[in-house]
Structures are given as C-alpha cells and as structure tokens.
Design a protein around this motif. Sequence first.
Motif, short mmCIF file in Angstrom:
data_model
loop_
_atom_site.label_atom_id
_atom_site.label_comp_id
_atom_site.label_asym_id
_atom_site.label_seq_id
_atom_site.Cartn_x
_atom_site.Cartn_y
_atom_site.Cartn_z
N GLY A 96 0.97 -1.21 -0.06
CA GLY A 96 0.07 0.02 -0.11
C GLY A 96 0.89 1.00 -0.01
N LYS A 97 0.40 2.39 -0.75
CA LYS A 97 1.19 3.58 -0.86
C LYS A 97 1.14 4.06 0.71
CE LYS A 97 -0.89 4.17 -5.41
NZ LYS A 97 -1.98 4.92 -5.98
N ASN A 98 0.36 3.94 1.38
CA ASN A 98 0.27 4.78 2.78
C ASN A 98 1.29 4.30 3.72
OD1 ASN A 98 -1.75 6.48 1.77
ND2 ASN A 98 -3.49 5.18 2.32
N ALA A 99 1.65 2.87 3.47
CA ALA A 99 2.45 2.26 4.59
C ALA A 99 3.83 3.13 4.52
CB ALA A 99 3.00 0.85 4.09
N LEU A 100 4.40 3.67 3.04
CA LEU A 100 5.42 4.27 3.32
C LEU A 100 5.00 5.53 3.96
CD1 LEU A 100 8.30 4.87 2.30
CD2 LEU A 100 7.74 5.39 0.19
N LEU A 101 4.12 6.49 3.67
CA LEU A 101 3.91 7.59 4.10
C LEU A 101 3.87 7.48 5.85
CD1 LEU A 101 1.35 8.98 1.77
CD2 LEU A 101 3.78 9.79 1.70
N SER A 102 3.24 6.41 6.23
CA SER A 102 2.89 6.17 7.49
C SER A 102 4.40 5.94 8.21
CB SER A 102 2.11 4.85 7.58
OG SER A 102 1.98 4.43 9.17
N PHE A 103 5.37 5.29 7.55
CA PHE A 103 6.71 4.97 8.05
C PHE A 103 7.35 6.30 8.22
CE2 PHE A 103 11.21 4.84 7.34
CZ PHE A 103 11.64 4.05 8.23
N TYR A 104 7.20 7.27 7.24
CA TYR A 104 7.84 8.45 7.50
C TYR A 104 7.27 9.24 8.59
CZ TYR A 104 10.47 7.93 2.97
OH TYR A 104 11.15 7.78 1.96
N GLU A 105 6.03 9.47 8.67
CA GLU A 105 5.52 9.92 9.89
C GLU A 105 5.79 9.53 11.10
OE1 GLU A 105 3.08 13.14 11.04
OE2 GLU A 105 2.87 12.56 9.17
N ASN A 106 6.05 8.13 11.40
CA ASN A 106 6.34 7.53 12.63
C ASN A 106 7.78 7.72 12.75
OD1 ASN A 106 3.62 6.76 13.10
ND2 ASN A 106 4.04 4.73 11.99
N GLY A 108 9.25 10.56 12.20
CA GLY A 108 9.56 11.96 12.69
C GLY A 108 9.76 12.94 11.08
N VAL A 109 9.19 12.30 10.00
CA VAL A 109 9.44 12.84 8.64
C VAL A 109 8.02 13.26 8.11
CG1 VAL A 109 10.69 12.99 6.53
CG2 VAL A 109 11.46 12.01 8.36
N PRO A 110 7.48 14.10 8.45
CA PRO A 110 6.00 14.46 7.74
C PRO A 110 6.32 14.83 6.37
CG PRO A 110 6.41 16.21 9.38
CD PRO A 110 7.49 15.19 9.53
N VAL A 111 5.26 14.37 5.30
CA VAL A 111 5.69 14.26 4.00
C VAL A 111 4.60 15.46 3.14
CG1 VAL A 111 5.79 12.99 1.79
CG2 VAL A 111 6.78 12.02 3.80
N ILE A 112 5.22 16.15 2.54
CA ILE A 112 4.06 17.04 1.81
C ILE A 112 4.32 17.01 0.14
CG2 ILE A 112 4.10 18.94 3.50
CD1 ILE A 112 6.03 20.51 1.97
N PHE A 113 3.20 17.07 -0.44
CA PHE A 113 3.64 16.62 -2.05
C PHE A 113 3.61 18.27 -2.63
CE2 PHE A 113 2.17 12.57 -0.58
CZ PHE A 113 2.97 11.61 -1.40
N ASP A 114 4.20 18.18 -3.81
CA ASP A 114 4.39 19.12 -4.72
C ASP A 114 4.46 18.37 -6.11
OD1 ASP A 114 5.02 21.38 -6.19
OD2 ASP A 114 6.78 21.73 -5.59
N GLY A 115 2.93 18.48 -6.64
CA GLY A 115 2.49 17.73 -7.78
C GLY A 115 2.56 16.49 -7.46
N ASP A 116 3.65 15.55 -8.05
CA ASP A 116 3.48 14.12 -7.83
C ASP A 116 4.75 13.62 -6.78
OD1 ASP A 116 1.30 13.37 -9.44
OD2 ASP A 116 2.52 12.94 -11.23
N LYS A 117 5.40 14.62 -6.64
CA LYS A 117 6.57 14.37 -5.84
C LYS A 117 6.48 14.67 -4.32
CE LYS A 117 9.67 15.47 -9.45
NZ LYS A 117 10.81 16.28 -10.01
#
Length: 176
Positions: A96-106, A108-117
């Motif tokens: 799942g795409k959210n697993a990576l985002l969740s890993f970053y968040e956990n 200490g690296v919140p992720v923001i998107f600029d277009g597709d990046k």
Amino acid sequence: SDLGTNKEQSGMNRENERVYKAIIVGGGASGLVAAILLSERFGGENVLVAERLSRVGKKLLATGNGQCNVTGRFENFSVFHGKSPSFCEYALDKYGKNALLSFYENSGVPVIFDGDKGFPLSRQASSVVDAFRFKLSALKTKTECDAFVTDISRKNGVFTVLTDSGERFLSENVIL
C-alpha cells in the motif's frame, strides 16, 4: 535465513562474541529504513548498520537538490524504469502507498506533496537523515561508521562480516 517474528535476543557464540539478528551493510536510505524496521521488530540491540562513510545517510544529503524527494504519488507506473519496473507496482500493491507515508510520519518525517513528488515538510534532506539517526538512537541500534565491509562468509548458519580495519561482526542475517 528466516528473521522470525519475535524480539528474542540474539545470543553469543561459543567464543562469547555478539551474534546480531541482522547486519545491514550500507547506511543509505534503504539501509536506514531496513535498520529501523528490523530494530522495531527485534530490538535495536540486535541490529547493526555497517557504513563505509563517516556518517550514515551522508549520500542522502544530496538527493533532490538537497530537498530529498522521498516518495511520489505513483498514479502512473510508467515512470518506473529498469529491468523489472513492474516490481514497484507489485510492492506498492502488496504494502500500500500509505505504508511508506506512515513509516515516514512515525519516523519523524512528515511528507508534503508538490505535484507528484513527496518531500519532507522541511524540504531539507538533512531533516530526513537526522530523523532516521534519532530514531535509530532511540531504538538503541548500533551503527558502525568508517566500516568498509571487505568480506562476508557463512558457516554453521552464522555470517561473519569483516571490515577493512579488521573488525569482525557476526549475524544470523545480512542485508546488502
């Protein structure tokens, strides 16, 4: 080797040398992520990162022009290249795409998107490196820097990892 599912302590061998559950060769992005995940699963004292440079994550500092593009939206798999670009689709479908985002968040690296990046909220690669280092420290994961691995061998189910300085580490598993 099977990494198992519990946090049982790796033991000592007959010569009272520490036997890690896993040694990760390379403290780059993949190595740090693997070390964090394995440390969470088995306890950081059972995981060792062997990095040839003077600091883990050093190459990460140059990624994305210093902004560290950490992920993408992955809406179109045609952006992947290589011999088997379909592997990315398989891996993202499986976890799942959210697993990576969740890993970053956990981590200490919140992720923001600029277009597709996707970028760290800070837009600084150094914040990703620092967050990963702090996470490994909190997990009590051992990192050996300036440890250029010169040989890996396996005998009786235990890997021996040698460095150019003559250090010797033992482990049940090795990740390259």
